[in-house]
Design a protein around this motif. Structure first.
Motif, short mmCIF file in Angstrom:
data_model
loop_
_atom_site.label_atom_id
_atom_site.label_comp_id
_atom_site.label_asym_id
_atom_site.label_seq_id
_atom_site.Cartn_x
_atom_site.Cartn_y
_atom_site.Cartn_z
N GLY A 132 -4.04 -1.56 0.73
CA GLY A 132 -3.07 -0.46 0.75
C GLY A 132 -1.71 -0.85 1.30
O GLY A 132 -0.81 -0.01 1.33
N GLN A 133 -1.55 -2.09 1.74
CA GLN A 133 -0.23 -2.54 2.19
C GLN A 133 0.71 -2.60 0.99
O GLN A 133 0.28 -2.97 -0.12
CB GLN A 133 -0.33 -3.92 2.85
CG GLN A 133 -1.15 -3.95 4.11
CD GLN A 133 -1.31 -5.37 4.63
OE1 GLN A 133 -1.62 -6.29 3.88
NE2 GLN A 133 -1.07 -5.55 5.92
N GLU A 134 1.95 -2.25 1.20
CA GLU A 134 2.89 -2.30 0.09
C GLU A 134 4.30 -2.60 0.57
O GLU A 134 4.62 -2.44 1.75
CB GLU A 134 2.88 -0.99 -0.71
CG GLU A 134 3.36 0.22 0.05
CD GLU A 134 3.39 1.43 -0.89
OE1 GLU A 134 4.51 1.92 -1.16
OE2 GLU A 134 2.31 1.88 -1.33
N GLU A 135 5.10 -3.06 -0.36
CA GLU A 135 6.51 -3.34 -0.08
C GLU A 135 7.28 -3.10 -1.36
O GLU A 135 6.78 -3.32 -2.46
CB GLU A 135 6.69 -4.77 0.41
CG GLU A 135 8.04 -5.03 1.04
CD GLU A 135 8.06 -6.28 1.90
OE1 GLU A 135 9.17 -6.67 2.35
OE2 GLU A 135 6.98 -6.87 2.12
N THR A 136 8.53 -2.65 -1.21
CA THR A 136 9.35 -2.34 -2.37
C THR A 136 10.70 -3.03 -2.24
O THR A 136 11.29 -3.06 -1.16
CB THR A 136 9.57 -0.82 -2.51
OG1 THR A 136 8.30 -0.17 -2.64
CG2 THR A 136 10.42 -0.49 -3.73
N TRP A 137 11.16 -3.60 -3.36
CA TRP A 137 12.45 -4.28 -3.38
C TRP A 137 13.30 -3.71 -4.50
O TRP A 137 12.80 -3.31 -5.56
CB TRP A 137 12.28 -5.78 -3.61
CG TRP A 137 11.44 -6.47 -2.60
CD1 TRP A 137 11.82 -6.95 -1.37
CD2 TRP A 137 10.04 -6.79 -2.72
NE1 TRP A 137 10.76 -7.55 -0.74
CE2 TRP A 137 9.66 -7.46 -1.54
CE3 TRP A 137 9.09 -6.59 -3.71
CZ2 TRP A 137 8.36 -7.92 -1.33
CZ3 TRP A 137 7.80 -7.03 -3.51
CH2 TRP A 137 7.44 -7.69 -2.32
N TRP A 157 5.13 -3.83 -4.67
CA TRP A 157 3.92 -4.64 -4.56
C TRP A 157 2.92 -3.92 -3.67
O TRP A 157 3.28 -3.33 -2.64
CB TRP A 157 4.25 -6.00 -3.94
CG TRP A 157 3.05 -6.71 -3.38
CD1 TRP A 157 2.15 -7.49 -4.05
CD2 TRP A 157 2.59 -6.68 -2.02
NE1 TRP A 157 1.18 -7.96 -3.19
CE2 TRP A 157 1.43 -7.47 -1.94
CE3 TRP A 157 3.06 -6.05 -0.86
CZ2 TRP A 157 0.72 -7.65 -0.75
CZ3 TRP A 157 2.36 -6.23 0.33
CH2 TRP A 157 1.21 -7.03 0.38
N GLN A 158 1.63 -3.92 -4.06
CA GLN A 158 0.58 -3.31 -3.25
C GLN A 158 -0.68 -4.15 -3.35
O GLN A 158 -1.02 -4.64 -4.43
CB GLN A 158 0.28 -1.88 -3.73
CG GLN A 158 -0.71 -1.14 -2.85
CD GLN A 158 -0.92 0.29 -3.31
OE1 GLN A 158 -1.02 0.56 -4.50
NE2 GLN A 158 -0.97 1.22 -2.37
N ASN A 159 -1.37 -4.33 -2.20
CA ASN A 159 -2.62 -5.09 -2.22
C ASN A 159 -3.80 -4.14 -2.06
O ASN A 159 -3.66 -2.92 -1.95
CB ASN A 159 -2.62 -6.18 -1.15
CG ASN A 159 -2.61 -5.62 0.27
OD1 ASN A 159 -2.76 -4.42 0.49
ND2 ASN A 159 -2.43 -6.50 1.24
N ARG A 160 -5.00 -4.73 -2.06
CA ARG A 160 -6.22 -3.92 -2.01
C ARG A 160 -6.34 -3.12 -0.72
O ARG A 160 -6.97 -2.06 -0.68
CB ARG A 160 -7.44 -4.83 -2.16
CG ARG A 160 -7.63 -5.38 -3.57
CD ARG A 160 -8.77 -6.38 -3.60
NE ARG A 160 -9.09 -6.80 -4.98
CZ ARG A 160 -9.94 -7.76 -5.28
NH1 ARG A 160 -10.55 -8.44 -4.29
NH2 ARG A 160 -10.19 -8.06 -6.53
N VAL A 171 -1.18 -5.43 -7.08
CA VAL A 171 -0.55 -4.71 -8.19
C VAL A 171 0.96 -4.78 -8.03
O VAL A 171 1.49 -4.60 -6.93
CB VAL A 171 -1.00 -3.22 -8.22
CG1 VAL A 171 -0.25 -2.45 -9.29
CG2 VAL A 171 -2.51 -3.12 -8.44
N VAL A 172 1.65 -5.06 -9.13
CA VAL A 172 3.11 -5.09 -9.14
C VAL A 172 3.58 -4.02 -10.14
O VAL A 172 3.18 -4.05 -11.31
CB VAL A 172 3.66 -6.46 -9.56
CG1 VAL A 172 5.18 -6.43 -9.63
CG2 VAL A 172 3.19 -7.54 -8.58
N GLU A 173 4.40 -3.09 -9.68
CA GLU A 173 4.95 -2.05 -10.55
C GLU A 173 6.47 -2.16 -10.60
O GLU A 173 7.12 -2.26 -9.55
CB GLU A 173 4.54 -0.66 -10.08
CG GLU A 173 3.13 -0.28 -10.43
CD GLU A 173 2.83 1.19 -10.18
OE1 GLU A 173 1.73 1.64 -10.57
OE2 GLU A 173 3.69 1.88 -9.60
#
Length: 291
Positions: A130-135, A125-128, A249-251
């Protein structure tokens, strides 16, 4: 006393409730009494943190499929073969009862099992800002209306190519293991657990031509909700919940590790489906031959 020579086990329980604690105690006593095995036991998946080089032949997950999901995520990049023991309804992954575990344990001691590798995914997951987190996950990623209680417009790209914009109550990107979970309830297909693919299933799509899509596991799936209303939620394996805002954004992509499931060699996936889904082959009502 029979000694389970060389078999290295750990046991992970769903929680510390009286029912689970009693089942754990009985299984540990059985393993010690019948096989001379002293097995390290953990009250919850969160307590289970084996070192990457710790040798383990089997991790016994006591509880159900949810316990397996949590333990699998806890193991992260260092997956181990897992064996599920179900304390409730028959699971798709944890399909042995405590009694069946005890009855069949000699076959595990004799190494009459195989380790089957299943697709896992990485969700970023990433926001505008630039913060992001991955699971890391095993079942599915879902974007849901949640508390918004309104129609979502979810854009899907695969490998950078625009596929469509769904108007729906939510969207599920599922692995084959997860195809019998939320995706199935939303009308998605059942995939063999050992396939290398993802299935994209819209929830209550507002266009009848929007049907579930099955695509390659080595593709990258990108989800956005440009006008996400407050309450829109990203849900990972039904256990991790993260709010989504416009521009997020979700990848989803194939993880570098696989879920390792220990199965006896005569195990049948279709037998599990028949038992779990009630595929008895008999008419449910009326008609010739109904009893």
């Amino acid at each position: 006393m029979t000694t389970a020579s060389g078999l290295r086990l750990a046991m992970v329980s769903r929680d510390e409730s009286p029912r689970v604690d009693e089942a754990r105690r009985e299984l540990l006593e059985f393993l010690l009494r019948e096989y001379g095995l002293t097995v390290p036991s953990y009250s919850t998946p969160d307590d289970f943190n084996p070192s990457p080089d710790e040798p383990l032949d089997l991790v016994v997950a006591l509880g159900g499929d949810g316990t397996i999901l949590r333990t699998c995520r806890q193991l992260g990049q260092h997956q181990r073969p897992m064996l599920g023991v179900n304390l409730g309804r028959l699971g798709f992954l944890a399909d042995l009862s405590p009694t069946e575990f005890c009855e069949r344990f000699p076959r595990f001691v004799a190494r009459e099992y195989q380790v089957v590798h299943h697709l896992m995914y990485s969700c970023r997951w990433q926001n505008r800002a630039g913060q992001e987190e991955t699971w890391l996950g095993l079942n599915e990623v879902a974007v849901l209306a949640g508390a918004a209680l309104c129609l979502l417009r979810i854009q899907l790209e695969i490998d950078g190519e625009r596929v469509t914009q769904y108007s729906c109550d939510g969207l599920i990107v599922s692995t084959p293991v997860g195809s019998t979970a939320h995706s199935l309830a939303a009308g998605g297909p059942i995939l063999r657990q050992d396939l290398s693919a993802f299935v994209i299933t819209p929830i209550c799509p507002h266009t009848l031509t929007n049907r579930p899509v099955v695509d390659r596991a080595d593709s990258v799936y990108r989800l956005t909700v440009p006008d996400a209303p407050p309450g829109t939620m990203l849900v990972v394996d039904g256990q991790i919940k993260h709010p989504l805002e416009p521009g997020d954004v979700v990848e989803i992509r194939q993880a570098p590790v696989t879920f390792q499931l220990a199965r006896l060699k005569d195990h049948s996936y279709y037998t599990t489906l028949r038992r779990k889904l009630g595929w008895s082959g008999q008419p449910l009502y009326g008609g010739q031959g109904a009893e």
